[in-house]
Design a protein around this motif. Structure first.
Motif, mmCIF file in Angstrom:
data_model
loop_
_atom_site.group_PDB
_atom_site.id
_atom_site.type_symbol
_atom_site.label_atom_id
_atom_site.label_comp_id
_atom_site.label_asym_id
_atom_site.label_seq_id
_atom_site.Cartn_x
_atom_site.Cartn_y
_atom_site.Cartn_z
ATOM 1 N N ALA A 16 0.958 -1.212 -0.040
ATOM 2 C CA ALA A 16 -0.090 -0.035 -0.183
ATOM 3 C C ALA A 16 1.266 1.373 -0.317
ATOM 4 O O ALA A 16 0.556 2.185 -0.979
ATOM 5 C CB ALA A 16 -1.113 0.538 0.914
ATOM 6 N N LEU A 20 1.127 4.065 -2.728
ATOM 7 C CA LEU A 20 0.395 5.206 -2.338
ATOM 8 C C LEU A 20 1.593 6.572 -3.288
ATOM 9 O O LEU A 20 1.333 7.619 -3.753
ATOM 10 C CB LEU A 20 -0.256 5.682 -1.075
ATOM 11 N N VAL A 24 0.432 8.736 -5.744
ATOM 12 C CA VAL A 24 0.445 9.841 -4.478
ATOM 13 C C VAL A 24 1.201 11.239 -4.811
ATOM 14 O O VAL A 24 1.333 12.000 -5.077
ATOM 15 C CB VAL A 24 -0.103 9.667 -3.840
#
Length: 298
Positions: A16, A20, A24
């Motif tokens: 994760a 991310l 992001v």
């Protein structure tokens, strides 16, 4: 040589974290860096030309940027208030229904399920000058003989965008306020009845204060959505006519992808993010005040 052993919780979170960071964090840092450069899409080498705070200073002194900001605030103010009033009325009516309430709650959620792009195309057709449903209905009823240029006239175009925004997002307020109505304790309402309060007084002094935290939550959510409104405006008017419906993010998109001034567009984007944070903090302070008034803590 001792092998490095990662904690089990970090091993589980690692995929994760990597995703991310890739989708992001890295783009966010790259856009922040490029906002301090003279980056143009047509000149890749300009990404390395450092200009400091020039883009931010230019945005702060740009009349077009502040005009777009003013229109965004206007849209936010009118849309939020209309959505709140309509959502409150809708929630109150649904809460009084005794049969088929579950079906009504499901139907209430339909508008918010549509993609903003689809909503934009839908209302672009509805407000079309020649074949739009609104003009056809008005002409059939004899209210007007001429086609009304809903998406060409500056003031009417903004009204059309507000109408589309209100239609698609009133259900957000309605659902949250309905949840608040179900959460209201019955003891204060029964005490108000015993004291001889009218229905309006019970609503004004008992029901509404309990609903205010839910209303402010909805306003915080919707203020972020409206502050970065792009899809509906881009599809319906493309910021026209003569940029009279140009909002912050349509201006940023035009600057970055049409004019190819990506560094300047990113600088405007970060200023817009700070403005959106301001509105969010404002509504969360209102939410905290409403919770304190009800004795619910911060």
């Amino acid at each position: 040589m001792k092998r490095l052993k990662l904690p089990s919780w970090l091993v589980l979170l690692l995929p994760a974290i990597v995703i991310l960071a890739a989708v992001v964090l890295i783009p966010l840092l790259l856009s922040l860096y490029s906002s301090f450069t003279a980056y143009r899409l047509t000149k890749p080498d300009s990404l390395y030309r450092w200009v400091g705070t020039f883009n931010y200073e230019k945005a702060v002194g740009d009349a077009k940027f502040w005009a777009a900001f003013g229109r965004t605030v206007l849209l936010l103010t009118i849309a939020l208030n209309l959505e709140m009033l309509l959502g409150l009325g809708l929630a109150l009516m649904v809460s009084k229904v005794t049969r088929g309430q579950r079906a009504l709650r499901t139907m209430m959620m339909f508008p918010m399920m549509f993609s903003p792009i689809l909503v934009g195309f839908q209302f672009k057709f509805i407000f079309n000058d020649n074949v739009g449903l609104v003009n056809n209905a008005l002409q059939s009823l004899g209210i007007t003989d001429l086609a009304i240029p809903w998406l060409v006239d500056g003031q009417l175009a903004m009204f059309s965008i507000i109408f589309a925004e209100v239609w698609t997002s009133t259900s957000v307020f309605a659902i949250l306020i309905l949840a608040g109505l179900y959460a209201i304790p019955q003891d204060p309402l029964e005490a108000a009845k015993v004291d001889g309060c009218t229905s309006w007084q019970s609503f004004r002094f008992v029901t509404l204060p309990f609903l205010m935290p839910f209303i402010y939550i909805a306003m915080a959510i919707r203020s972020l959505d409206v502050a970065r409104a792009y899809d509906i405006v881009q599809i319906m008017t493309n910021g026209g006519p003569a940029r009279r419906t140009e909002l912050l993010w349509t201006l940023i998109g035009r600057t970055g992808y049409v004019d190819a001034r990506m560094g300047y567009a990113n600088a405007m984007g970060y200023i817009s993010i700070f403005l959106a944070i301001f509105f969010t903090v404002f509504f969360f302070r209102k939410l905290s005040a409403a919770r304190r008034e009800l004795g619910m803590g911060v």
